[in-house]
Motif scaffolding. Structure first.
Motif: not given
Length: 274
Positions: A100-110, A128-139
């Motif tokens: 999930l973290a790699d996809v968020l970084d790649g899809f929206w960082g490239g 992107y990966g850090v924020l997305g992963l933290v948000a996913s775990l919190i949710l």
């Protein structure tokens, strides 16, 4: 059904125990005895991916037990949920969370397909990966805590743990469907080397996910189970559409991201109705 199809189906049934062991070994850190499957070989995903939801069911037993134990010992629902997720992360090695973290970084960082694939292959994690992963775990934690809070007076801790357990296989069926549906985005890598599930495996995985996903109907609510399943498969379709547009196919990271999103979607459906 032709004789060849019948023989093929019978062969899959006979191979199912070994396939389940291989999938558990691949997707988790659970110790699987060497006499079950081949620990040195890549699992036969073309055939064996059809039992991935059953492997998910086995992987989810200990996290679900942790949730039940925490609630039974009168821990606050949030604390019980956090402990269950810690156990889940430990057992899976955070395999899908990493995807999930790699996809968020790649899809929206490239900005280009090639750059996105390059970023996804990089072991470093970006913002992107850090924020997305933290948000996913919190949710996930908040949804599981909400499910646990419903344990009284609506249902017992055991039922809450059972509903949490159902999310493990339910989230893996749509992942296998996406795996079958999309071609490989790379000419190398883990997903490419593993091969793609065939049509029967994709249908088997989807069917097992639906079968397990309707368990809540018998215990608590039909609405939550149906909504959770609809959301999970809708999210899988969305993941497939985004992956096709961003990189032209799937990778192991895309599969992991799909599983995580489907797990959240199913829990969301349950909690919304409860």
């Amino acid at each position: 059904m032709t004789a060849n199809q019948l023989n093929g189906f019978t062969g899959r049934l006979l191979a199912a125990p070994g396939d389940i062991a291989d999938q558990v070994r691949f997707f988790s850190r659970l110790p699987v005895p060497d006499r079950f499957g081949n620990p040195q070989a890549m699992p036969a995903f073309e055939r064996g991916a059809g039992v991935v939801p059953l492997a998910g069911l086995l992987i989810g037993l200990l996290p679900a037990f942790t949730l039940w134990l925490g609630l039974t010992l009168s821990l606050p629902p949030l604390s019980a949920a956090i402990l269950a997720i810690i156990v889940q992360l430990f057992l899976t090695g955070a395999l899908h969370e990493d995807g999930l973290a790699d996809v968020l970084d790649g899809f929206w960082g490239g900005m280009t397909r090639e750059r996105r694939l390059e970023i996804m292959k990089d072991s470093r994690v970006g913002s992107y990966g850090v924020l997305g992963l933290v948000a996913s775990l919190i949710l996930k934690t908040s949804l599981l805590a909400g499910l646990a809070e419903s344990a009284s007076p609506v249902m017992s801790p055991g039922i809450a743990a059972l509903l949490y357990l159902a999310a493990f296989p339910v989230s893996r069926g749509p992942m296998v469907w996406l795996w079958h549906r999309l071609g490989n985005a790379r000419a190398s890598g883990l997903s490419h080397d593993a091969g793609r599930p065939d049509r029967l495996s994709a249908l088997s995985a989807a069917g097992l996910s639906v079968a397990v996903g309707v368990i809540p109907i018998a215990f608590v609510t039909s609405g939550g189970a149906i909504l959770g399943l609809i959301l999970a498969f809708a999210v899988a379709f969305a993941c497939a559409s985004v992956a096709r547009r961003k990189i032209g196919g799937q990778t192991g990271d895309v599969l992991g991201a799909c599983q995580q999103c489907c797990e959240l979607a199913y829990l969301l459906g349950l909690v919304m109705v409860l």
